[in-house]
Design an enzyme around this catalytic site. Structure first.
Site: not given
Ligand code: DGL
Length: 268
Positions: A11-12, A74, A155, A187, A189
């Site tokens: 993932d990023s 991702c 985050e 996404c 996240h």
């Protein structure tokens, strides 16, 4: 015959740990090697070309670690790099992305209905979900909205509070997301705010996140190809291209248990 090669995920940054967590739950006997490209996050604001170059470098690391599968955990990288990575690795390893399993799920569960999608700018601009859902020919109307504030918000640990409520409500009020029957969390996240989104919408809205769906699809692939392991012999490995203690504490929040991040530069 068991296969004890690890599963590679990338993932990023640390958002893809939601997918890693789902994989560990569904496939507890598999060892995972995770790569978070924290030196280059966020991917959501990057160009397709930049994400492709990072993805190739990460694939090299995971190939060197002898992974039997590389799972692109991702959406931004899946929409930018999947086709290129497949070509790059050829027959050396199977590449799985987070978008195709989700598209199959939506095709099976939402025919003739209207579905919303939220994701990063890169994912939404790529229109990969639109093209793949259209190709199903299932009369699904997809309405997408880029929601770039959500990744930094999550985050920073801003969820289930007043500020996150306001941001989420603002996005949900957008005209693209009205009268939808389902909402794709495009996404990796976003599983962290799934309950909060549900709370702020009607109970009838079905919210689908890719972590569980993609982990099931990985399990099916390993079973079909006879690639499952029956016992983890080595500890999982979590690598990042840039290390900070703040990444490490956020990582624990995404994975739900303490993990140690190891720095591994992509450019050595
Ligand atoms: N987790 C990434 C995704 O699924 C987004 C985070 C980023 O922008 O880097 O798209």
């Amino acid at each position: 015959m068991k296969n004890n090669q690890p599963i590679g995920l990338f993932d990023s940054g640390i958002g893809g740990l939601t997918v890693a967590k789902a994989v560990k739950k569904i496939l507890p006997n598999e060892r995972i090697i995770y790569f978070g490209d924290t030196a280059h996050l966020p991917y959501g604001d990057k160009s397709e070309a930049a994400i492709q170059s990072y993805s190739i470098k990460i694939a090299d690391v995971l190939l060197k670690a002898k992974c039997k599968v590389i799972l692109i955990a991702c959406n931004s990288a899946s929409s930018s790099s999947y086709e290129l990575l497949k070509e790059y690795v050829g027959k050396r390893v199977k590449i799985i992305n987070v978008i195709d399993p989700m598209v199959r799920f939506v095709g099976a569960n939402f025919p003739n209905r209207k579905v919303g999608l939220i994701g990063t700018k890169r994912t939404v601009l790529s229109e990969v979900y639109d093209q793949k859902i259209k190709a199903l020919d299932a009369d699904i109307s997809l309405k997408s909205l880029a929601t770039p504030l959500l990744v930094p918000m999550i985050e920073e640990g801003y969820f289930n509070n007043k500020i996150s409520h306001e941001i989420i409500e603002e996005y949900l009020a957008h005209k693209q997301l009205q009268n939808i029957d389902g909402l794709i969390l495009g996404c990796t996240h976003y599983p962290l705010i799934k309950d909060e989104i549900q709370l702020l919408t009607s109970n009838d809205l079905e919210i689908v996140d890719s972590a569980h769906v993609v982990a099931l699809s990985l399990k099916q692939y390993l079973e079909e190809e006879n690639l499952k392991n029956d016992k983890v012999e080595e500890p999982d490995l979590f690598m990042v291209s840039d290390f900070t203690t703040s990444f490490e504490s956020s990582a624990n929040m995404f994975f739900d248990s303490p993990i140690k991040l190891i720095k591994h530069s992509l450019w050595d």
